[in-house]
Design a protein around this motif. Structure first.
Motif, PDB file in Angstrom:
ATOM      1  N   MET A 142      -9.646 -26.591  13.450  1.00  0.00           N
ATOM      2  CA  MET A 142     -10.949 -25.945  13.281  1.00  0.00           C
ATOM      3  C   MET A 142     -11.346 -25.945  11.824  1.00  0.00           C
ATOM      4  SD  MET A 142     -12.129 -22.218  14.633  1.00  0.00           S
ATOM      5  CE  MET A 142     -12.940 -21.732  13.140  1.00  0.00           C
ATOM      6  N   VAL A 143     -12.629 -26.171  11.558  1.00  0.00           N
ATOM      7  CA  VAL A 143     -13.046 -26.150  10.160  1.00  0.00           C
ATOM      8  C   VAL A 143     -13.155 -24.715   9.684  1.00  0.00           C
ATOM      9  CG1 VAL A 143     -14.223 -28.343   9.901  1.00  0.00           C
ATOM     10  CG2 VAL A 143     -15.414 -26.423  10.969  1.00  0.00           C
ATOM     11  N   ASP A 144     -12.848 -24.535   8.426  1.00  0.00           N
ATOM     12  CA  ASP A 144     -12.877 -23.216   7.825  1.00  0.00           C
ATOM     13  C   ASP A 144     -14.185 -23.064   7.057  1.00  0.00           C
ATOM     14  OD1 ASP A 144     -12.362 -20.860   6.588  1.00  0.00           O
ATOM     15  OD2 ASP A 144     -10.917 -21.696   5.170  1.00  0.00           O
ATOM     16  N   ASN A 145     -15.129 -22.355   7.664  1.00  0.00           N
ATOM     17  CA  ASN A 145     -16.413 -22.179   6.990  1.00  0.00           C
ATOM     18  C   ASN A 145     -16.424 -20.917   6.151  1.00  0.00           C
ATOM     19  OD1 ASN A 145     -17.559 -24.480   8.010  1.00  0.00           O
ATOM     20  ND2 ASN A 145     -18.329 -23.445   9.845  1.00  0.00           N
ATOM     21  N   ILE A 146     -16.696 -21.058   4.874  1.00  0.00           N
ATOM     22  CA  ILE A 146     -16.778 -19.860   4.034  1.00  0.00           C
ATOM     23  C   ILE A 146     -18.109 -19.164   4.230  1.00  0.00           C
ATOM     24  CG2 ILE A 146     -17.572 -21.166   2.000  1.00  0.00           C
ATOM     25  CD1 ILE A 146     -15.865 -19.123   0.378  1.00  0.00           C
ATOM     26  N   LEU A 147     -19.128 -19.964   4.525  1.00  0.00           N
ATOM     27  CA  LEU A 147     -20.462 -19.377   4.628  1.00  0.00           C
ATOM     28  C   LEU A 147     -21.211 -19.987   5.793  1.00  0.00           C
ATOM     29  CD1 LEU A 147     -22.657 -17.590   3.125  1.00  0.00           C
ATOM     30  CD2 LEU A 147     -23.458 -19.728   2.179  1.00  0.00           C
ATOM     31  N   GLU A 148     -21.873 -19.123   6.523  1.00  0.00           N
ATOM     32  CA  GLU A 148     -22.700 -19.620   7.602  1.00  0.00           C
ATOM     33  C   GLU A 148     -24.015 -18.858   7.560  1.00  0.00           C
ATOM     34  OE1 GLU A 148     -20.614 -19.677  11.267  1.00  0.00           O
ATOM     35  OE2 GLU A 148     -22.366 -20.357  12.390  1.00  0.00           O
ATOM     36  N   VAL A 149     -25.092 -19.590   7.421  1.00  0.00           N
ATOM     37  CA  VAL A 149     -26.403 -18.961   7.346  1.00  0.00           C
ATOM     38  C   VAL A 149     -27.159 -19.299   8.615  1.00  0.00           C
ATOM     39  CG1 VAL A 149     -28.620 -19.001   6.147  1.00  0.00           C
ATOM     40  CG2 VAL A 149     -26.514 -18.979   4.833  1.00  0.00           C
ATOM     41  N   ARG A 150     -27.670 -18.263   9.285  1.00  0.00           N
ATOM     42  CA  ARG A 150     -28.380 -18.515  10.543  1.00  0.00           C
ATOM     43  C   ARG A 150     -29.798 -17.971  10.473  1.00  0.00           C
ATOM     44  NH1 ARG A 150     -24.027 -16.016  14.128  1.00  0.00           N
ATOM     45  NH2 ARG A 150     -22.269 -17.404  13.748  1.00  0.00           N
ATOM     46  N   ASN A 151     -30.735 -18.833  10.694  1.00  0.00           N
ATOM     47  CA  ASN A 151     -32.155 -18.442  10.795  1.00  0.00           C
ATOM     48  C   ASN A 151     -32.629 -17.589   9.640  1.00  0.00           C
ATOM     49  OD1 ASN A 151     -30.932 -19.162  13.235  1.00  0.00           O
ATOM     50  ND2 ASN A 151     -32.731 -18.496  14.339  1.00  0.00           N
ATOM     51  N   LEU A 152     -32.226 -17.945   8.465  1.00  0.00           N
ATOM     52  CA  LEU A 152     -32.636 -17.176   7.291  1.00  0.00           C
ATOM     53  C   LEU A 152     -34.129 -17.359   7.045  1.00  0.00           C
ATOM     54  CD1 LEU A 152     -31.657 -15.497   4.826  1.00  0.00           C
ATOM     55  CD2 LEU A 152     -31.610 -17.638   3.581  1.00  0.00           C
ATOM     56  N   THR A 153     -34.829 -16.236   6.914  1.00  0.00           N
ATOM     57  CA  THR A 153     -36.266 -16.270   6.695  1.00  0.00           C
ATOM     58  C   THR A 153     -36.622 -15.282   5.608  1.00  0.00           C
ATOM     59  OG1 THR A 153     -36.624 -16.801   9.012  1.00  0.00           O
ATOM     60  CG2 THR A 153     -38.501 -15.924   7.806  1.00  0.00           C
ATOM     61  N   LYS A 154     -37.462 -15.694   4.696  1.00  0.00           N
ATOM     62  CA  LYS A 154     -37.952 -14.757   3.702  1.00  0.00           C
ATOM     63  C   LYS A 154     -39.449 -14.975   3.504  1.00  0.00           C
ATOM     64  CE  LYS A 154     -38.271 -11.774   0.462  1.00  0.00           C
ATOM     65  NZ  LYS A 154     -38.061 -10.334   0.681  1.00  0.00           N
ATOM     66  N   TYR A 155     -40.225 -13.958   3.836  1.00  0.00           N
ATOM     67  CA  TYR A 155     -41.661 -14.000   3.564  1.00  0.00           C
ATOM     68  C   TYR A 155     -41.960 -13.024   2.443  1.00  0.00           C
ATOM     69  CZ  TYR A 155     -42.028 -16.141   8.212  1.00  0.00           C
ATOM     70  OH  TYR A 155     -41.884 -16.954   9.302  1.00  0.00           O
ATOM     71  N   PHE A 156     -42.820 -13.423   1.548  1.00  0.00           N
ATOM     72  CA  PHE A 156     -43.287 -12.478   0.534  1.00  0.00           C
ATOM     73  C   PHE A 156     -44.682 -12.029   0.916  1.00  0.00           C
ATOM     74  CE2 PHE A 156     -40.257 -14.944  -2.059  1.00  0.00           C
ATOM     75  CZ  PHE A 156     -39.518 -13.901  -2.593  1.00  0.00           C
ATOM     76  N   LYS A 157     -44.934 -10.737   0.786  1.00  0.00           N
ATOM     77  CA  LYS A 157     -46.307 -10.259   1.002  1.00  0.00           C
ATOM     78  C   LYS A 157     -47.091 -10.490  -0.284  1.00  0.00           C
ATOM     79  CE  LYS A 157     -45.610  -6.633   4.410  1.00  0.00           C
ATOM     80  NZ  LYS A 157     -44.175  -6.300   4.189  1.00  0.00           N
ATOM     81  N   THR A 158     -48.162 -11.215  -0.204  1.00  0.00           N
ATOM     82  CA  THR A 158     -49.005 -11.392  -1.381  1.00  0.00           C
ATOM     83  C   THR A 158     -50.416 -10.941  -1.033  1.00  0.00           C
ATOM     84  OG1 THR A 158     -49.727 -13.619  -0.825  1.00  0.00           O
ATOM     85  CG2 THR A 158     -47.686 -13.439  -2.062  1.00  0.00           C
ATOM     86  N   LYS A 159     -51.261 -10.916  -2.054  1.00  0.00           N
ATOM     87  CA  LYS A 159     -52.639 -10.442  -1.820  1.00  0.00           C
ATOM     88  C   LYS A 159     -53.365 -11.332  -0.818  1.00  0.00           C
ATOM     89  CE  LYS A 159     -53.523  -7.877  -6.020  1.00  0.00           C
ATOM     90  NZ  LYS A 159     -52.574  -8.468  -7.003  1.00  0.00           N
ATOM     91  N   LYS A 160     -53.055 -12.635  -0.863  1.00  0.00           N
ATOM     92  CA  LYS A 160     -53.784 -13.561  -0.002  1.00  0.00           C
ATOM     93  C   LYS A 160     -53.215 -13.637   1.404  1.00  0.00           C
ATOM     94  CE  LYS A 160     -55.064 -16.700  -3.721  1.00  0.00           C
ATOM     95  NZ  LYS A 160     -54.401 -17.845  -4.328  1.00  0.00           N
ATOM     96  N   GLY A 161     -52.004 -13.121   1.589  1.00  0.00           N
ATOM     97  CA  GLY A 161     -51.404 -13.191   2.907  1.00  0.00           C
ATOM     98  C   GLY A 161     -49.905 -13.389   2.809  1.00  0.00           C
ATOM     99  N   LEU A 162     -49.274 -13.688   3.948  1.00  0.00           N
ATOM    100  CA  LEU A 162     -47.829 -13.868   3.957  1.00  0.00           C
ATOM    101  C   LEU A 162     -47.450 -15.208   3.339  1.00  0.00           C
ATOM    102  CD1 LEU A 162     -45.984 -12.768   7.187  1.00  0.00           C
ATOM    103  CD2 LEU A 162     -46.010 -11.765   4.908  1.00  0.00           C
ATOM    104  N   LEU A 163     -46.558 -15.166   2.364  1.00  0.00           N
ATOM    105  CA  LEU A 163     -46.114 -16.403   1.741  1.00  0.00           C
ATOM    106  C   LEU A 163     -44.781 -16.806   2.365  1.00  0.00           C
ATOM    107  CD1 LEU A 163     -46.292 -17.189  -2.000  1.00  0.00           C
ATOM    108  CD2 LEU A 163     -44.222 -17.706  -0.751  1.00  0.00           C
ATOM    109  N   HIS A 164     -44.772 -17.950   3.023  1.00  0.00           N
ATOM    110  CA  HIS A 164     -43.547 -18.404   3.678  1.00  0.00           C
ATOM    111  C   HIS A 164     -42.645 -19.087   2.670  1.00  0.00           C
ATOM    112  CE1 HIS A 164     -45.099 -18.184   7.995  1.00  0.00           C
ATOM    113  NE2 HIS A 164     -46.055 -17.703   7.222  1.00  0.00           N
TER     114      HIS A 164
END
Ligand SMILES: Nc1ncnc2c1ncn2[C@@H]1O[C@H](COP(=O)(O)OP(=O)(O)OP(=O)(O)O)[C@@H](O)[C@H]1O
Ligand SMILES: Nc1ncnc2c1ncn2[C@@H]1O[C@H](COP(=O)(O)OP(=O)(O)OP(=O)(O)O)[C@@H](O)[C@H]1O
Ligand SMILES: [Mg+2]
Ligand SMILES: [Mg+2]
Lengths: 317, 335, 289
Positions: free
Chosen positions: A1-23
């Motif tokens: 089995m592979v040894d994964n140190i890090l696993e990222v799943r469905n990471l999402t970050k939106y910033f709220k800005t004046k014009k709208g949601l920044l993806h």
């Protein structure tokens, strides 16, 4: 089995800005095997740094899971997270703004050791600092210098020493060399490589320099406007890029070799879309050469087109 | 229009900055010639004196602290360093135009881009406002921006578009020489390709000579006919791109090549140049590169080499070549 | 971004080196040092009870002469002596007031700048409200409400300035907190306290210091103004504003009585403002050009 140190799943970050949601980062998943390097490339503003910072929870992701050594970081509270950061560190792009101008080299390097009570004895701390300075190739005589007295390369070494001071297993290198001169870049890249094999580190290597990522990484993900457009082992990607953006990116890299005929390049036309309030269509469509009707219809999903090679494009099957 | 032998002929140029920390020897006695319609690359690392050279050619060195100590700059027949300000302003723009590194600060934020292009046309050409406006629209289209955007302000444009507007301003008066100081350093690779492509197309069309300042040898390979490598205010190697890239002579040039990761070869280790560029306020006597040079001999620390011709077009400034059998590593492997 | 290669000395000696070259700044410094020395010396050669408040009716309202350089007042007291003695109140209260407003303003400003959100909104709206009221009105209300001691006077003079300090600190903290070294500090496990004090505040201080120096003059005028309308330091203590106020009745015929305290205020304020300008220029050499 592979040894994964890090696993990222469905990471999402939106910033709220004046014009709208920044993806900034949209639904990104990847894994990093222990001792390996994952390269993240893409152009300015595509969300590379946001991924790096989210993994350490220096900014709070909007959603997603970050599994580090089998533990979901999103479930930790501030205090637990603080102690977790002794295992994971970050090196910043700008060697000028990443060091506190009022603290000497040794103060900067020893700060983490003191804050985390890793070593208690003053003498031992001093010894450890000079050991770290030695490890990153900084002469002892700089211990009491202030950052502004040093050049970019040395300052970047201080940043590396600071990251190493807590004995991390994993480091996010956020464009560690892009502010440096070529001859200094090579010094720092070699240093990072050397440290990786000596200390068994795992890296996420963020850059916009295709040659550097090729030299440095095992796997590579290409980002465009917050989305992952292609992911594969490095050799495969450079040999057979599939996504039109990756192709353009690779063809645009100037190669320092003499060639009689000027190389044919893929020149992208059109403008980059704004990351705010994106419609449901391929984000690259405004600049894509292979653009057709399906691209307007919906956003393409990442598909595995051959072993370990993922592409998000309607026209690649 | 007279025919001149060179679009630009710089000889013995020395530029210093007099500061409270001492005299910065930014450019030391360099020669630089650009034949008409050719493009010459000027490569070097931070602080090598590239921008200072470019500013001197425009006679724009900020003074104080800058001083042009010596030198002669002939720009298409004009002696730039001995001209009145009014004449100089005419020469800048119509004979020589400059593109700066940072597209973010080179445009005036309170004027729309059309006004900025028109202004530059009106300054150098005898046309009416309407004609200038029409020309400005054409220039915009030429650099690939729709003419409907002529009333846009700089902040409404992306970095690549701004740099294209700057190129339009630089080329609108059809100069004989274009000086581009790291025109794409602030841009992404794909946008860089777009801008470089534009510059080469326009150069072909207008037959403009170019001095391209960069630290990226890859861009030089794509864009230039000849290249000068600059180190600590001196030119250490000059030649056609073919000569400098395939028959590299100077150890510093070799170091630059070895520092770059090769995109087609990920296994070979990088061989960085050790150490740092010397402090330009106290340059070592002897060869300025000697402290970092792996071939350095005793004499290199004592004597300053001069630029010696190897072939008609290839010059190098290195004492090691006094020994006729000397060859740098890069050439030994027969690459 | 490309790297810069400039050698710099330590911040303080760098600032001092620039400051020394600043002519008006040095002039201001000389004025203030001169005033301080005079006050210090005056402390030893004058006796409060006899020289400063002791009345001498036979020498009332004498015009300036070699014996009384600045003349005498309506009770026959030497005006020069009273000005020298009175300087201590102006300077001490002025400095204390600036110190007080700076401390409060810096604390509020860094909270607002660092945490943002609700805390910021509350602090900044309060600052808006206070800033809308003229400072002297605030001072008058405060002294009327809480009494007329020197301590209350200090606070009265300083509250008007707190919103401005808060604002400057907040702006400066907001720039510094986005620097990567602050993020790096968080990454190595520093808590908010360490981050604010060690990494943010120290680097955000220069505009605050500049502003504080520039405000000393204003504070001195504030004390004088309060004393002038009788809410500050009261007779017979020789405060400059109070002296000016009592000289008001004798303006016709004895204008020197008002002239010299007025000049004292003016020169002192000028001195501090010159210092303030000098500090600003030497902290940010770019500003000059
Ligand atoms: N704190 C923030 N608030 C709002 N928007 C942000 C913030 N931080 C980043 N962004 C936006 O998120 C997007 C991604 O930014 P990010 O810094 O991750 O890009 P990047 O890929 O690292 O770019 P670069 O190569 O320039 O460093 C950008 O559009 C940026 O403007
Ligand atoms: N206005 C100035 N005052 C003092 N020194 C200066 C000034 N401008 C440049 N210098 C110094 O002159 C030297 C050469 O600078 P120059 O800007 O020509 O380098 P460059 O090769 O263009 O570098 P870069 O790649 O960073 O643009 C440097 O050491 C620099 O610090
Ligand atoms: Mg980034
Ligand atoms: Mg430059």
């Amino acid at each position: 089995m592979v040894d994964n140190i890090l696993e990222v799943r469905n990471l999402t970050k939106y910033f709220k800005t004046k014009k709208g949601l920044l993806h900034a980062v949209d639904n990104i998943s990847f894994t990093l095997e222990r001792g390996k390097t994952l390269g993240i490339v893409g152009e300015s503003g595509c969300g590379k740094s946001t991924i790096g910072r989210s993994i350490l929870r220096l900014i709070e992701p909007t959603s997603g899971e970050i599994i580090f050594n089998g533990e979901d970081l999103m479930k930790l509270n501030t205090l637990q997270m603080r102690s977790m950061r002794t295992k994971m560190q970050i090196i910043f792009q700008d060697p000028y703004s990443s060091l506190n101008p009022r603290r000497t080299v040794s103060q900067t390097i020893s700060e983490a050791i003191e804050l985390n009570h890793l070593i208690h004895d003053k003498k031992d701390i001093e010894k450890r600092v000079s050991e770290l300075m030695d490890m990153v190739g900084l002469a002892d005589r700089f211990a009491n210098s202030y950052p502004h007295e040093l050049d970019g390369g040395r300052r970047q070494r201080i940043g590396i020493a600071r990251a190493l001071s807590v004995n991390p297993e994993f480091i996010v290198c956020d464009e560690p060399v892009s502010a440096l001169d070529v001859s200094i870049q090579a010094q720092i890249l070699n240093l990072l490589k050397e440290l990786q094999s000596k200390l068994k580190l795992s890296y996420i290597f963020i850059t916009h320099d295709m040659s550097a990522v090729n030299y440095f990484s095992d796997d590579i993900t290409v980002m465009y406007l917050g989305k992952m457009v292609e992911k594969s082992p490095v050799e495969d990607l450079f040999l057979q890029p599939e996504h039109p953006y990756t192709k353009a990116l690779l063809s645009a890299v100037p190669i320092p070799e003499y060639h009689k005929e000027k190389r044919k390049r893929i020149i992208l036309r059109g403008e980059v879309k704004s990351p705010i309030n994106l419609p449901d269509e391929c984000r690259f469509s405004s600049r894509c050469q292979e653009f057709c009707d399906v691209c307007k219809g919906s956003e393409p999903q990442l598909k595995e087109i051959r072993k370990d090679h993922f592409v998000a494009c309607h026209n690649v099957t | 229009m007279d025919k001149h032998e060179f679009a630009l002929d710089v000889s013995n140029l020395t530029v210093e900055y007099v500061t409270s920390d001492g005299i910065v020897h930014a450019v030391n006695d360099i020669d630089l010639k650009i034949p008409p319609q050719k493009s010459v690359g000027l490569v070097g690392e931070t602080g090598a004196g590239k921008t200072s050279t470019a500013l001197a050619i425009m006679n724009l060195i900020p003074s104080p602290p800058g001083v042009i100590r010596s030198g002669k700059i002939i720009l298409n027949g004009y002696d730039v360093l001995h001209m009145k300000d009014s004449e100089l302003n005419q020469v800048r723009g119509s004979e020589v135009a400059m593109i700066f590194q940072d597209p973010m600060t080179a445009l005036n934020p309170v004027l729309n881009i059309g006004e900025q292009i028109e202004e530059s046309i009106l300054l150098h050409e005898d046309v009416t406002r309407d004609e200038a406006h029409e020309q400005a629209c054409e220039m915009l289209e030429m650099v690939g921006i729709d003419r409907s955007r002529i009333y846009d302000y700089p902040h409404q444009l992306s970095g690549g578009m701004k740099q294209r507007v700057i190129i339009a301003i630089a080329l609108c008066c059809n100069p004989h020489l274009l000086i581009a100081d790291e025109p794409t350093t602030a841009l992404d690779v794909t946008i860089q390709a777009q801008v470089l492509d534009l510059i080469s197309n326009l150069r072909d069309e207008y037959r403009t000579a170019m001095l391209l300042i960069t630290h990226d040898l890859g861009i030089v390979a794509d864009m230039c006919d000849e290249v000068s490598v600059m180190y600590a205010g001196r030119i250490v190697e000059h030649g056609t791109v073919e000569e400098v890239f395939t028959n590299t002579k100077h150890p510093y040039t070799e170091g630059l090549f070895d520092s770059l990761p090769k995109i087609n070869d990920r296994k070979s280790l990088l061989k960085p140049i050790i150490g740092l560029m010397p402090d330009p306020t106290e340059l070592p006597e002897g060869c300025t590169f000697a402290p970092r040079c792996r071939y350095a001999m005793d004499k290199c620390f004592k004597r300053r080499p001069s630029l010696n011709a190897i072939s008609d077009t290839h010059e190098v400034s290195c004492l090691a070549y006094e020994d006729p059998v000397f060859s740098i590593e890069r050439n030994k492997h027969g690459r | 971004m490309k790297q810069k290669k400039t050698k710099r000395r330590s911040t303080f000696s760098e600032i001092w080196r620039n400051y020394r070259k600043n002519f008006s700044g040095m002039l201001g410094l000389m004025i203030i040092v001169g005033i301080l020395v005079t006050i210090l010396v005056g402390n030893f050669i004058y006796d409060y009870d006899t020289d400063v408040i002791g009345q001498n009716i036979s020498e009332r309202k004498q015009a300036p002469s070699s014996e009384h350089l600045f003349g005498t007042d309506e009770f026959g007291r030497d005006i020069l002596t009273r000005i020298i003695w009175g300087g201590r109140y102006s300077l001490a209260i002025g400095l204390a007031a600036v110190l007080f407003s700076s401390i409060i303003g810096v604390v509020l400003g860094s909270l607002a700048g660092y945490y943002g959100g609700v805390i910021e909104t509350i602090i900044m709206r309060l600052a808006d409200i206070f800033q809308a009221i003229p400072a002297i009105m605030l001072g008058i209300c405060f002294v009327t409400a809480f009494g007329q001691s020197i301590f209350m006077l200090t606070i009265a003079v300083s509250i008007g300035a707190i919103p401005a300090v808060t604002r400057v600190t907040r702006a400066s903290v907001m720039t510094v907190k986005d620097m990567e070294y602050v993020e790096a500090a968080r990454a190595i496990g520093a808590n908010n306290f360490v981050i604010i004090f060690r990494h943010v505040l120290l680097n955000a201080m220069s505009p605050v210091i500049v502003q504080a120096t520039l405000r000393i003059g204003g504070a001195i005028v504030g004390i004088a103004a309060l004393s002038f309308i009788g809410l500050g330091i009261t007779a017979p203590t020789p405060e400059w504003g109070a002296m000016l106020s009592s000289a008001r009745q004798y303006l016709r015929g004895y204008d020197y009585m008002a002239l010299y305290p007025g000049l004292a205020i003016m020169v002192t304020v000028l001195g501090f403002n010159l210092i303030g300008d000098g500090v600003r220029d030497s902290m940010d050499p770019k500003l000059k050009k």
